[in-house]
Design a protein around this motif. Sequence first.
Motif, PDB file in Angstrom:
ATOM      1  N   ARG A  67     -12.978  36.079  85.003  1.00  0.00           N
ATOM      2  CA  ARG A  67     -11.661  36.785  84.963  1.00  0.00           C
ATOM      3  C   ARG A  67     -11.732  37.797  86.080  1.00  0.00           C
ATOM      4  NH1 ARG A  67     -12.554  41.272  79.963  1.00  0.00           N
ATOM      5  NH2 ARG A  67     -14.877  40.796  79.808  1.00  0.00           N
ATOM      6  N   GLU A  68     -10.390  38.147  86.356  1.00  0.00           N
ATOM      7  CA  GLU A  68     -10.076  39.073  87.550  1.00  0.00           C
ATOM      8  C   GLU A  68     -10.789  40.424  87.245  1.00  0.00           C
ATOM      9  OE1 GLU A  68      -6.259  37.631  90.103  1.00  0.00           O
ATOM     10  OE2 GLU A  68      -6.083  38.071  87.782  1.00  0.00           O
ATOM     11  N   TYR A  69     -10.592  40.800  86.292  1.00  0.00           N
ATOM     12  CA  TYR A  69     -11.175  42.239  85.824  1.00  0.00           C
ATOM     13  C   TYR A  69     -11.679  42.411  84.734  1.00  0.00           C
ATOM     14  CZ  TYR A  69      -7.623  43.597  89.316  1.00  0.00           C
ATOM     15  OH  TYR A  69      -6.879  43.815  90.557  1.00  0.00           O
ATOM     16  N   ALA A  70     -12.793  43.298  84.555  1.00  0.00           N
ATOM     17  CA  ALA A  70     -13.563  43.318  83.218  1.00  0.00           C
ATOM     18  C   ALA A  70     -13.968  44.902  83.135  1.00  0.00           C
ATOM     19  CB  ALA A  70     -15.017  42.572  83.293  1.00  0.00           C
ATOM     20  N   CYS A  71     -13.810  45.509  81.984  1.00  0.00           N
ATOM     21  CA  CYS A  71     -14.387  46.816  81.847  1.00  0.00           C
ATOM     22  C   CYS A  71     -15.721  46.810  81.172  1.00  0.00           C
ATOM     23  CB  CYS A  71     -13.549  47.484  80.770  1.00  0.00           C
ATOM     24  SG  CYS A  71     -12.164  48.088  81.747  1.00  0.00           S
TER      25      CYS A  71
END
Length: 336
Positions: free
Chosen positions: A115-119
């Motif tokens: 996915r494009e972003y992850a926390c």
Amino acid sequence: MKTYELTRGSDFRALALTERPERTPGPRELKVKLRAVSLNYRDLAILKGTYGHFPRPFVPVSDGVGEVVAVGSEVRRFAVGDRIIPAYVPDWVRGEPTEESTRRRLGGPLDGLLREYACVHEDAAVAAPKHLTDAEAATLPIAGVTAWHALFTRGAVRPGDTVVVQGTGGVSLFALQLARMAGARVLVTSRSPAKLERAVALGAAVGISTREEKAWEARVLELTEGRGADHVVDVAGGEGVGRSIEAVRMGGTVTLVGFLDSATARFDLTRAFRRVVRLQAVSAGSRDDLESLGRALEAQGVRPVVDRTFPFEQAPAAFEHLASGAHFGKVVITFP
Ligand SMILES: NC(=O)c1ccc[n+]([C@@H]2O[C@H](COP(=O)([O-])OP(=O)(O)OC[C@H]3O[C@@H](n4cnc5c(N)ncnc54)[C@H](OP(=O)(O)O)[C@@H]3O)[C@@H](O)[C@H]2O)c1
């Protein structure tokens, strides 16, 4: 943001490109823009439904590298702009594994990195080695760490040892490179003579074609003047575990890593007793292992072997390439 999800089903149609909202990082979290992820056999087995039963939909893929684009108010370890690698087992920071520290894993049961972003929590990340490209850095968390943990954290490979690695996939090529870095002699088995040539070019002393020599353990004994190897990294499992036991020296080690052949093994225990063989199972490694691996690669200027990279939009093709078995080393997906 764009994300892949594993939906119902157990073929490549189960991998769906969709949208999810972006999240604000919590106080001790890093918001990471993914730059590359690498695939492991595990990702393929989860997709096929033959490895664990994780509630779907979830985001697949355990290994990746990205850039920190925002940090929570209490973050101390990293800053915006840093390039980091999330740890595959986020709660296992160091020492012996426990039930509690190894339950959560990226890419199942936790959402993964396709996915494009992850926390990610700041304690569950390490700085990416500076000399590696994004594609190379993305290969470290499972394959690299497992090989490191097997050979050095749990194993005790020393200069002059003989190490046998099976096949030319992700874990095995890392084991080859790391064992060479430690001054060991490496014997590699493969079903493909062409891949064996490449493994020898990478530093293996001898390639053993399992197409021609099914009883590869006999060849290992021959190549070690009857003594046997010090360490076998067994990624195949199944009936072959008996061969691995035959291939090690008295008091040698067989590390049980995988089950490409079968998750069930039958072998003659008396052979293991008589030769006092140490059988050790490993399951990835800690954040400490990931940091140590990165430092060692950087110190020696060693680069992981990337077989092929695919753009994010073609992620299903990357899974298919891994499934074909044609790869030598790691299959990587890069982000725009
Ligand atoms: N315990 C852990 O922590 C851990 C961590 C990572 C992986 N694993 C397990 O280790 C295994 C390998 O993972 P990976 O990610 O390195 O896989 P991979 O990159 O897909 O590599 C597998 C390679 O092994 C060889 N191979 C395939 N089937 C085989 C068989 N039946 N017998 C002997 N060799 C075979 C092939 O090499 P050639 O074409 O050269 O023959 C293939 O390229 C998997 O079972 C995986 O689940 C375990």
